[in-house]
Design a protein around this motif. Structure first.
Motif, PDB file in Angstrom:
ATOM      1  N   MET B  74      -7.493 -20.692  -5.774  1.00 12.25           N
ATOM      2  CA  MET B  74      -6.879 -20.013  -6.389  1.00 12.25           C
ATOM      3  C   MET B  74      -6.194 -18.903  -5.824  1.00 12.25           C
ATOM      4  SD  MET B  74      -7.789 -19.629 -10.612  1.00 12.25           S
ATOM      5  CE  MET B  74      -7.898 -18.123 -10.927  1.00 12.25           C
ATOM      6  N   ARG B  75      -7.126 -18.042  -5.436  1.00 10.69           N
ATOM      7  CA  ARG B  75      -6.731 -16.849  -5.110  1.00 10.69           C
ATOM      8  C   ARG B  75      -6.093 -16.399  -4.330  1.00 10.69           C
ATOM      9  NH1 ARG B  75      -8.679 -11.643  -2.616  1.00 10.69           N
ATOM     10  NH2 ARG B  75      -8.347 -11.776  -0.350  1.00 10.69           N
ATOM     11  N   LEU B  76      -6.355 -17.714  -2.971  1.00 10.87           N
ATOM     12  CA  LEU B  76      -5.281 -17.774  -1.512  1.00 10.87           C
ATOM     13  C   LEU B  76      -3.506 -18.098  -2.588  1.00 10.87           C
ATOM     14  CD1 LEU B  76      -6.180 -20.407   0.933  1.00 10.87           C
ATOM     15  CD2 LEU B  76      -5.521 -17.465   1.057  1.00 10.87           C
ATOM     16  N   THR B  77      -3.829 -18.688  -3.296  1.00  8.71           N
ATOM     17  CA  THR B  77      -1.846 -19.081  -3.437  1.00  8.71           C
ATOM     18  C   THR B  77      -1.366 -18.294  -5.077  1.00  8.71           C
ATOM     19  OG1 THR B  77      -3.060 -21.358  -5.280  1.00  8.71           O
ATOM     20  CG2 THR B  77      -2.607 -21.634  -3.173  1.00  8.71           C
ATOM     21  N   SER B  78      -2.612 -17.211  -5.208  1.00  5.71           N
ATOM     22  CA  SER B  78      -2.014 -17.040  -7.275  1.00  5.71           C
ATOM     23  C   SER B  78      -0.734 -16.163  -6.736  1.00  5.71           C
ATOM     24  CB  SER B  78      -2.949 -16.537  -7.317  1.00  5.71           C
ATOM     25  OG  SER B  78      -3.520 -14.866  -6.577  1.00  5.71           O
ATOM     26  N   GLY B  79      -0.587 -15.364  -5.786  1.00  6.77           N
ATOM     27  CA  GLY B  79       0.554 -14.659  -6.060  1.00  6.77           C
ATOM     28  C   GLY B  79       0.118 -12.980  -6.014  1.00  6.77           C
ATOM     29  N   HIS B  80      -1.594 -13.417  -6.744  1.00  9.55           N
ATOM     30  CA  HIS B  80      -2.193 -12.124  -7.038  1.00  9.55           C
ATOM     31  C   HIS B  80      -3.422 -10.838  -6.326  1.00  9.55           C
ATOM     32  CE1 HIS B  80      -0.152 -12.226 -10.876  1.00  9.55           C
ATOM     33  NE2 HIS B  80      -0.787 -13.432 -11.152  1.00  9.55           N
ATOM     34  N   SER B  81      -2.791 -11.431  -4.647  1.00  4.37           N
ATOM     35  CA  SER B  81      -3.906 -10.945  -3.660  1.00  4.37           C
ATOM     36  C   SER B  81      -3.447 -10.552  -2.587  1.00  4.37           C
ATOM     37  CB  SER B  81      -5.287 -11.825  -3.281  1.00  4.37           C
ATOM     38  OG  SER B  81      -5.215 -11.918  -1.473  1.00  4.37           O
ATOM     39  N   THR B  82      -2.764  -9.202  -1.823  1.00  2.32           N
ATOM     40  CA  THR B  82      -2.039  -8.493  -1.652  1.00  2.32           C
ATOM     41  C   THR B  82      -2.592  -9.336  -0.201  1.00  2.32           C
ATOM     42  OG1 THR B  82      -2.633  -6.657  -2.773  1.00  2.32           O
ATOM     43  CG2 THR B  82      -2.019  -6.168  -0.042  1.00  2.32           C
ATOM     44  N   ALA B  83      -4.813  -9.466   0.265  1.00  2.46           N
ATOM     45  CA  ALA B  83      -4.330 -10.001   1.207  1.00  2.46           C
ATOM     46  C   ALA B  83      -4.049 -11.280   2.011  1.00  2.46           C
ATOM     47  CB  ALA B  83      -6.142 -10.085   1.843  1.00  2.46           C
ATOM     48  N   SER B  84      -3.624 -12.243   0.741  1.00  2.00           N
ATOM     49  CA  SER B  84      -3.084 -13.562   1.302  1.00  2.00           C
ATOM     50  C   SER B  84      -1.776 -13.502   1.106  1.00  2.00           C
ATOM     51  CB  SER B  84      -3.927 -14.182  -0.216  1.00  2.00           C
ATOM     52  OG  SER B  84      -5.732 -14.055  -0.059  1.00  2.00           O
ATOM     53  N   SER B  85      -0.782 -12.373   0.567  1.00  2.00           N
ATOM     54  CA  SER B  85       0.141 -13.060   0.147  1.00  2.00           C
ATOM     55  C   SER B  85       1.524 -12.047   1.466  1.00  2.00           C
ATOM     56  CB  SER B  85       0.636 -12.068  -0.832  1.00  2.00           C
ATOM     57  OG  SER B  85      -0.082 -12.198  -1.765  1.00  2.00           O
ATOM     58  N   PRO B  86       2.265 -12.509   2.576  1.00  2.00           N
ATOM     59  CA  PRO B  86       1.814 -13.957   2.791  1.00  2.00           C
ATOM     60  C   PRO B  86       0.954 -14.216   3.482  1.00  2.00           C
ATOM     61  CG  PRO B  86       3.191 -12.778   3.863  1.00  2.00           C
ATOM     62  CD  PRO B  86       3.209 -11.632   3.231  1.00  2.00           C
ATOM     63  N   PRO B  87       0.119 -15.278   3.461  1.00  2.00           N
ATOM     64  CA  PRO B  87      -1.138 -15.950   4.162  1.00  2.00           C
ATOM     65  C   PRO B  87      -0.535 -16.151   5.528  1.00  2.00           C
ATOM     66  CG  PRO B  87       0.243 -18.098   2.967  1.00  2.00           C
ATOM     67  CD  PRO B  87       0.979 -16.553   3.080  1.00  2.00           C
ATOM     68  N   ALA B  88      -1.968 -15.587   6.683  1.00  2.00           N
ATOM     69  CA  ALA B  88      -1.497 -15.101   7.685  1.00  2.00           C
ATOM     70  C   ALA B  88      -0.737 -16.748   8.186  1.00  2.00           C
ATOM     71  CB  ALA B  88      -2.592 -15.039   8.654  1.00  2.00           C
TER      72      ALA B  88
END
Lengths: 445, 166
Positions: B74-88
């Motif tokens: 959920m965190r990864l795909t939420s668009g609300h995590s700088t670290a995950s947006s964009p994913p590596a």
């Protein structure tokens, strides 16, 4: 450049600005290593990392390898971790037990007090009389002191006594140390990470309440989901039990304290909640220390002991050591800090919250460190400019303490007490005032 | 009697898991796990040993229950995590797959992995490597992951790491 080109500090005019060059400039970085890290007190580790006779642990001050060792009589010493013969690093593990260190290069040997015990084939060595007059032992750190199990060292002899350096901030270390009558320990398992940004980004972020809701919304949504659908599998967090960071929170939620020599505390009211690993000793802590101090132990507290030590007690308890590697590269070593003797359930809760929130593999810290890298890219390193992140809270900041600090007899230089949305940024001023004091000579030389 | 899980089946599942992570199909990835699955990446206690007891020692990641992996997704795909947006961008390579223990209902599988990662935000490439220990079980005829242990050998984390890049 003059120090005022880096830090524009004009309190009477309501101006405090920091120049972006302090995050990128190689000359600034070199001066920091000399003046800040090799020129004064830095945190080394906990005495419990070398608990038994002959135990040692290794660390770094500025460019120097350092070893902290307990001798056979149980006394702690701190040495440059290098053989005086050719400079080889003697102890190569993070920690261990060694009554005798034998240099792996030419077998010179040293006892746990740092004394030279033997030089291989000494008599056949045809040394001059002058050599015999030298001390062949390990170089002791000119400054080394223990405050309640927190060990500090200095490569410079020209430092005030540690108590003077810590000042009032020592009372905040007491809040950590007094959580157990048996002292503190580090939960086994160490975490190290690096990021491509300046070390002062970490220094600031620990005190930065302003970023929490904007940097960590994904974590906040996870907390909300956990609240909606209770499951025994999920990690209970002290954050979800607190309102202090929420947008609709009202009243006094916390504040900040600034101290001499660059130390600072950012704090919030969490209350005595079962989500805290301390909860099962809430009664005994109140008995021993009084309710006011006990409540302070439960508060969210992010403490920086300038320049390299941070203790974040919010979700669990984290000890961080900041180590600058280059103007744009920093290493952070972290541990989960815990009072000795806590119950198995409390320890489990402490560990789970730590992993969930603080780990670089967790759900909050990565968003911080990526933001540091974004800042570093934004600073660029080209023409420097004044940053605007130091103005928030200036009219709320007052000289001295307040009624909350009074509960633990805290007498800071400045304090801010406000509703949760203020998210004071004036406590970085204490970092940069100490920074400027220490750096002025180096930069203007 | 149910047939045992073969090495080929185990290998296929590990490759499938890697592919789902590599292609950011996280919802399908979570479905590979049993509801009570354990997901564990221990920290290192010292130079030669990892931590062994997640209740008393620190892990880099420890979750019991698929529910926690859903939180991570959920965190990864939420668009609300700088670290995950964009994913590596990541590529897992898995080798040396062996079944170390097994019966009709389960198999313990060990393997080696390298995960190459390219962070497009920083234009930076790095890699992690180590060993996986999977426990596979058969649930209603489907092979699922009941445990995954990740022994990360180069454990100085480059900025951050997440469930899909290890």
């Amino acid at each position: 450049m003059a120090i005022t080109d880096y830090i524009d500090d004009r309190p009477a005019e309501g101006v405090f600005r920091v120049n972006s060059a302090i995050f990128t400039d190689q000359a600034v970085f070199d001066a920091e290593i000399r003046a800040i890290f090799e020129g004064g007190w830095v945190f080394l580790g906990l005495s419990s990392q070398a608990e038994k006779p002959h135990d040692y642990f290794t660390t770094q001050i500025g460019r120097f390898a350092v070893m902290v060792q307990r001798n056979g009589q149980g006394e702690l010493g701190a040495f440059i971790n290098a053989c005086p013969h050719k400079g080889a690093r003697l102890a190569q593990l993070r920690q261990g037990n060694a009554p005798l260190h034998v240099c792996p290069y030419h077998s010179w040997s040293f006892d746990s007090s740092g004394r030279n015990k033997a030089i291989k084939s000494k008599h056949a060595g045809c040394y001059s009389a002058a050599f015999d007059q030298d001390d062949h032992g390990l170089a002791r750190l000119p400054g080394f002191a223990d405050y309640r199990g927190f060990l500090f060292g200095s490569l410079s002899a020209d430092v005030p006594p540690l108590a003077e350096h810590l000042g009032e901030a020592a009372k905040l270390l007491d809040l950590v140390a007094d959580q157990s009558e048996d002292g503190l320990e580090l939960v086994p398992g160490q975490v190290t990470f690096t990021f491509a940004a300046n070390w002062k980004m970490q220094l600031e972020n620990c005190s930065d309440a302003y970023h929490f809701t904007s940097t960590h919304p994904s974590y906040i949504r996870v907390l909300e989901r956990r609240q909606q659908a209770f499951s025994q599998d999920v990690v209970a967090s002290v954050w979800e039990n607190s309102d202090y960071w929420k947008d609709d929170a009202t009243g006094i939620g916390g504040g900040s304290f600034s101290f001499a020599n660059g130390h600072a505390l950012n704090w919030g009211i969490f209350g005595v909640t079962p989500a805290s690993p301390l909860f099962d000793r809430a009664g005994s802590l109140a008995q021993r220390h009084g309710e006011a101090k006990r409540d302070w132990m439960f508060n969210m507290r992010n403490l920086t002991i300038f320049p390299n030590m941070q203790i974040a007690e919010n979700a669990s308890s984290q000890l961080r050591i900041i180590r600058p590697l280059a103007a744009n590269v920093t290493e952070i070593r972290t541990w989960c800090l815990a009072p000795k003797g806590e119950s198995a359930a409390a320890r489990r809760q402490r560990i789970k919250q730590y992993e969930d929130f603080f780990n670089p593999t967790g759900m909050a810290t990565p968003d911080d460190t990526i933001s540091y890298e974004n800042c570093q890219m934004g600073h660029g390193g080209g023409p420097s400019r004044w940053l605007q992140g130091y103005a928030r809270g200036m009219t709320a900041s007052v000289a001295g303490g307040n009624r909350f600090g009074d509960l633990i007899s805290l007498q800071p230089e400045q304090s801010v007490l406000a509703n949760p949305q203020l998210c004071d940024e004036t406590l970085y001023h204490s970092y940069y005032r100490a920074w400027a004091n220490r750096m002025a000579k180096e930069l203007e030389a | 009697m149910t047939a045992k899980i073969t090495r080929e089946e185990a290998q296929e599942l590990l490759y499938h898991e890697a592919h789902l992570l590599d292609t950011w199909q996280f919802d399908a990835w979570v479905e590979l796990y049993t509801l009570d699955a354990e997901f564990w990446m221990p920290a290192w206690r010292d130079e030669i040993s990892t931590t062994q007891d997640p209740d008393r020692e620190l892990s880099l990641i420890y979750y019991k229950g698929r529910r926690n992996l859903e939180d991570r997704v959920m965190r990864l795909t939420s668009g609300h995590s700088t670290a995950s947006s964009p994913p590596a961008r990541v590529l897992h390579q898995i080798s040396n797959v062996r079944i170390t223990h097994g019966d009709e209902a389960m198999a313990d599988v060990c393997s080696g992995f390298v995960c190459h990662r390219h962070d497009t935000r920083m234009n930076r490439t790095d890699y992690v490597f180590g060993r996986y220990e999977h426990r596979l079980v058969i649930e209603a005829g489907v092979i699922r992951i009941a445990k995954k242990k990740i022994i990360l050998l180069n454990d100085v984390i480059a900025t951050s790491s997440d469930i899909y890049s290890i």
